[in-house]
Write an enzyme that holds these catalytic residues in place. Structure first.
Site: not given
Ligand SMILES: NC(=O)c1ccc[n+]([C@@H]2O[C@H](COP(=O)([O-])OP(=O)(O)OC[C@H]3O[C@@H](n4cnc5c(N)ncnc54)[C@H](O)[C@@H]3O)[C@@H](O)[C@H]2O)c1
Length: 328
Positions: A52, A117, A141, A145, A170, A187, A206, A280
């Site tokens: 990105i 988040t 992290y 955000k 979550n 997770h 933990f 943790r």
């Molecule tokens: N999973 C959760 O419980 C949770 C909770 C709060 C917030 N989030 C936020 O939701 C979003 C998605 O989370 P997720 O669990 O699907 O994570 P994920 O790691 O499965 O998906 C993130 C995707 O972004 C891509 N990516 C990362 N940096 C990049 C870059 N610089 N350029 C292009 N692609 C890039 C990765 O390859 C991945 O496919 C994230 O922003 C995360 O911070 C997730």
């Protein structure tokens, strides 16, 4: 007109794309596949593998597709790793985020739905957490955000970039096609399921001395399908001229680590040994959302986020993909 979905090959992105396509939306995906899975997406979807932060690439995508909005999921998401290697997190989540938003402004895109988040709140004093609660992240992290939230607010003021920042609690659960496959996986639910399959000797717990009824931390679990639905509503809110906002996405109900393990034992019918380990650093005792603002603004209600439905859906996906997407 197309929606640019960054991080669309990741867990929450792929589920959201599944729902967007079912509604007949045009989607273009940008993902570097550092953590995503190309096979989680339909083969014929417009897909660009790259960062990105690659301004030329983002400009080219905007040139090749008429972008009307962006749903921005792409980020590194490992809290612990962000403490050990903060530069990587600030560069990827904030640095690349600046480049992405700059190119979107240049391309005339004025609608963004952003994955924020609950980590922006740090260790909250009052539960449930409202959007107005004090924000002081406990790790890089969360700061990366919160920085992006501030950037979006400033870009709204200066450039009229309207956004909805969705602060997920979550995320968990799966659809028939898409599930959670992070490597490494930090997770709880996928790790308990892996233990149920015998892939871990035991599930590591933990800390059991927190000020909670059973001593283990309490979290608010939200089904990934409910999260995805909220993105679509947020986009509709912006399309109909709605103002920028910050919204919690959770259920308002929390479950302790031991309650989650019990539920997974019931759903899977498997014995899952638990092993108590030291707490943790920086793990708050309770994180529970007050989701009422999302309800009021978007008319959004979690529909499938009871813990049993979440675990059931995740287990069904895991049984079909015991080693995640690699084996599919
Ligand atoms: N999973 C959760 O419980 C949770 C909770 C709060 C917030 N989030 C936020 O939701 C979003 C998605 O989370 P997720 O669990 O699907 O994570 P994920 O790691 O499965 O998906 C993130 C995707 O972004 C891509 N990516 C990362 N940096 C990049 C870059 N610089 N350029 C292009 N692609 C890039 C990765 O390859 C991945 O496919 C994230 O922003 C995360 O911070 C997730």
């Amino acid at each position: 007109m197309a929606i640019l979905v960054t991080g669309g090959a990741g867990y929450i992105g792929s589920v959201t794309i599944e729902l967007l396509l079912a509604k007949g939306e045009q989607v273009v995906v940008l993902d570097d596949l550092a953590h995503g899975h190309r096979v989680a997406l339909p083969a014929d979807i417009p897909f660009y593998q790259g960062k990105i932060g690659d301004r030329e690439l983002v400009a080219r995508i905007a040139h090749e597709h008429a972008l009307e909005s962006c749903i921005h999921f792409a980020a590194l998401i490992e809290v612990g790793e962000s403490v050990i290697d903060p530069a990587r997190y600030f560069e990827n989540n904030a640095g690349h985020g600046i480049a992405l938003m700059g190119e979107l402004v240049r391309a005339g895109v004025r609608r963004v739905v952003f994955s924020s988040t609950a980590a922006v709140y740090g260790d909250p004093e009052v539960i449930p957490i409202t959007e107005r609660s004090w924000k002081w992240p406990k790790n890089p992290y969360g700061w990366s955000k919160l920085f992006m939230e501030q950037l979006l607010q400033a870009y709204d003021t200066a450039y009229g970039m309207k956004f909805v920042a969705l602060r997920y609690f979550n995320a968990a659960g799966a659809t028939a096609n898409c599930g959670e496959d992070h490597k490494p996986e930090s997770h709880l639910i996928p790790n308990v399921l892996a233990a149920a399959l015998g892939q871990h000797r035991a599930i590591r717990v933990f800390g059991n001395n927190y000020p909670t009824p059973d001593g283990t931390p309490i979290r608010d679990y939200i089904h990934v399908v409910d999260l995805a639905a909220a993105h679509i509503r947020a986009l509709e809110h912006l399309r109909s001229g709605g103002q920028s906002d910050f919204l919690n996405l959770g259920t308002g109900r929390g479950y302790s680590v031991l309650e989650v393990i019990k539920c997974v034992r019931e759903v899977t019918g498997r014995e899952i040994p638990a092993q108590i380990e030291p707490p943790r650093a920086g793990d708050p005792a309770r994180l529970i959302a007050d989701p009422s603002r999302a309800r009021t603004l978007l008319g959004w209600e979690p529909a499938v986020s009871d813990l049993r439905s979440i675990v059931n859906s995740a287990w069904e996906w895991r049984l079909r993909h015991p080693s995640g997407y690699a084996e599919s």
